[in-house]
Enzyme design. Sequence first.
Site: not given
Ligand code: UFG
Length: 324
Positions: A117, A141, A145
């Site tokens: 990731s 997380y 990884k």
């Molecule tokens: N977010 C919100 N509201 C929500 C869900 C998410 O505002 O209900 C925001 C998060 O705070 C973040 C963005 O949307 O800023 C993306 O969040 P996600 O949970 O969709 O994904 P992440 O970026 O946290 O994580 C994903 C993958 C990881 C990877 C990461 C790197 O799950 O494996 O992207 O880009 F490492």
Amino acid sequence: MRKILVTGGAGYIGSHACKELSRAGYLPVSFDNLSNGHKKAVKWGPLIIGNINNSNQLNKVFTKYKPLAVMHFAGCISVGESEIRPSKYYKNNVKGTLSLLNVMKKFSVKYMVYSSSGAVYGKTKKNPIKETAIKKPTNPYGWSKLISEKMILKFSDICGIKFAILRYFNASGADKLLDIGECHKPETHLIPLVLKAALKKNNSIKIFGNNYKTKDGTCIRDYIHVSDLAKAHVLSLNKIIKDKKSFHLNLGTGKGYSVKEIIDLAKKITNKEIKVNIFPRRKGDIPEMIADSKKAKRILNWKIKNSDIKTILETAWNWHKKQI
Ligand code: UFG
């Protein structure tokens, strides 16, 4: 037919990889405990229900199918949850990978494609992020990884496993034919939650933080279509088998979208009202993550075909509507 053991083959990215493996002439053998995956997502080969932390179950699968290689997707995937339940992440992601590597060693399986990731980098000074950037995860997380990557490296040293470590950014979208798509329970990722809010399955979408130092105050991510990711997995597998050389690759588009931009685009594509509420920042989140994937394009001749944000949102929307 050459068999590939796909741990987490019933999951979101794993099932798309199985489809692509089958298209490339491999038989994907899915090994999944169905904690996050779905039986009906396994369409291109057998499904064995089991846990990667159970070496007896793994031994049986390796004995029966004699896989040429392993694609390892099984694990926990939510940044937010990892802050609250770190031991779940270390047990499933780190211990699980160790258990799998030990069985690979025992059966002399020499090739592994690992689902890592962008979270291994943490908060970087520069975006887009190259593979050589300093790695300092900001959540369990990401650590799970990174530690798994280090273990794979060591096993490569001691027993000659050739690996492709693929660090993906935000996997999103769904298979264009809608054979498979994203369905996590509970869902934590932005795009499916936004689309569920459009379908009124959730009351509203929460924005976690609108005071980051970004163009509109919300976090920026690099969204890559799951079918493009799946293709990169098969290209990587072919390459390690052919060249017998290991590598690390970032998989993303090189373009970032803020949380607000995703919500606005989703409103246009779905033509629905989406209620938005501002919440505090989510622990472990970083303001901006964009991949530099030049290396993947160069060494795999990887062509990104489905990852313009409109296609990502449209395919995901079509998939979610089909699930009603
Ligand atoms: N977010 C919100 N509201 C929500 C869900 C998410 O505002 O209900 C925001 C998060 O705070 C973040 C963005 O949307 O800023 C993306 O969040 P996600 O949970 O969709 O994904 P992440 O970026 O946290 O994580 C994903 C993958 C990881 C990877 C990461 C790197 O799950 O494996 O992207 O880009 F490492």
